[in-house]
Design an enzyme around this catalytic site. Structure first.
Site, PDB file in Angstrom:
ATOM      1  CB  ALA A 102      -1.137  -6.728  -2.065  1.00 16.26           C
ATOM      2  CG  HIS A 103      -0.294  -2.988  -5.301  1.00  9.79           C
ATOM      3  ND1 HIS A 103      -1.133  -2.816  -6.358  1.00  9.79           N
ATOM      4  CD2 HIS A 103      -0.997  -2.605  -4.221  1.00  9.79           C
ATOM      5  CE1 HIS A 103      -2.287  -2.334  -5.941  1.00  9.79           C
ATOM      6  NE2 HIS A 103      -2.226  -2.198  -4.645  1.00  9.79           N
ATOM      7  CG  ASN A 104       3.006   0.330  -3.685  1.00  8.78           C
ATOM      8  OD1 ASN A 104       2.171   0.203  -4.584  1.00  8.78           O
ATOM      9  ND2 ASN A 104       4.107   1.032  -3.833  1.00  8.78           N
TER      10      ASN A 104
END
Length: 333
Positions: free
Chosen positions: A245-247
């Site tokens: 997922a993001h980050n």
């Protein structure tokens, strides 16, 4: 992007506390705030960074009361989490507004933009699309039906298998292998709840950075960050059908088996071994050299390096085996 605190406040219907002419040119997580950056504070667990941040502007809730001196200029808004989503959307719209359009008729041959730069001995298969500003190093192999967006950087000796999609602004190192159907740089699952029960999409303006000697399996997805970058370290091996997922940040030489999912902003250390179908919640840290057993659900940080965990919720391997033995014996009775 260049905005002043006053412009940000006007766009978000907020108020400025501090220097209204403070300028920002980029987004940053609150723990990484530097001059020229804008960050936001919405989660109480990150309050410590409010007082250490060097960001030029910090979005906060209107009712936030600092307990220590704060260096950044504050822009107070009703809901900082929703406000940063609105600001990302605003900046994204401005970028699209001034973007030059290139019609399909301007593509030639296999779809390589005239403004792309390919190194020596790069093999390009059928129906490949490569966007403008993209740079590909020497001796790469790009198989058929690959789509590479604008301003992507790919190092030397990389192999991109059929059907891979690489979104704009992605950075990929040397000797990287992306297997068929992998998607690198798509939007993360970011949505802000609204008072009427609907969900507002949070624009993702960050990118994905992949180090050297990385291999990513078929149909695995790596989402780009809301701001800054999702980072895959050097030597990482990710199996098929995984979701990053993001980050998220994954340390050097960590391996991850199939069907593992890692939620947003989780930080995984170096040299970890993650077995199949593991689920890792967001915003936690996993220490170097951690081993996670198959189908484990990791719901809290692992702070001690070299720990072996399993189960759902996951905990230390030795304790898990003792608990499982008791559970099994009681079931047999």
């Amino acid at each position: 992007m260049e905005l002043t605190a006053r412009q940000i406040a006007d766009a978000l219907h907020g108020t400025v506390e501090g220097n209204p002419d403070a300028r920002v040119t980029r987004f940053a997580k609150i723990e990484n705030g530097r001059p020229g950056a804008i960050s936001f504070y919405a989660n109480p667990k990150y309050e410590q960074y409010v007082y250490t941040s060097k960001a030029s502007v910090l979005l906060v809730n209107s009712d936030f009361t600092p307990r220590q001196p704060v260096e950044p200029t504050l822009v107070r808004v009703k809901d900082a989490y929703t406000a940063v989503a609105d600001l990302l959307k605003f900046v994204s719209a401005q970028r699209r507004k001034y973007r030059r359009h290139r019609a399909l008729s301007t593509w030639f041959c296999c779809g390589v933009s005239l403004r792309a730069r390919l190194g020596k001995k790069v093999w390009v298969g059928d129906y490949v699309k490569i966007g403008r500003g993209t740079r590909i190093g020497d001796c790469g192999i790009i198989h058929s039906h690959v789509t590479i967006g604008e301003n992507v950087t790919i190092g030397h000796h990389c192999i991109i298998y059929p059907g891979v999609v690489i979104y704009p602004n992605t950075e990929i190192g040397d000797n990287v292998i992306l297997h068929a159907g992998a998607v690198i740089g798509s939007d993360g699952f970011g949505n802000a709840p609204q008072p009427d029960g609907t969900w507002e999409k949070i624009e993702h303006l960050g990118k994905v950075i992949i180090g050297n000697n990385v291999e990513i399996g078929s149909n695995t997805t790596v989402d780009r960050a809301e701001m800054e970058a999702t980072v895959i370290g050097n030597g990482v091996r990710i199996d098929n059908l995984c979701q990053i997922a993001h980050n998220v940040e994954i340390g050097d030489n960590t391996v991850m088996a199939a069907q593992t999912g890692v939620a947003g902003s989780a930080i995984i250390g170096k040299n970890c071994i993650i077995a199949g179908q593991v689920g890792i919640v967001g915003h936690i840290k996993i220490a170097d050299n951690t081993v996670i057993g198959a189908q484990a659900g990791v719901t809290r940080s692992v702070r001690k390096g070299g720990t072996v965990i399993m189960g759902s919720p996951a905990f230390e391997h030795d304790k898990y085996l003792k608990c499982y033995a008791k559970f099994k014996n009681s079931a047999d009775d």
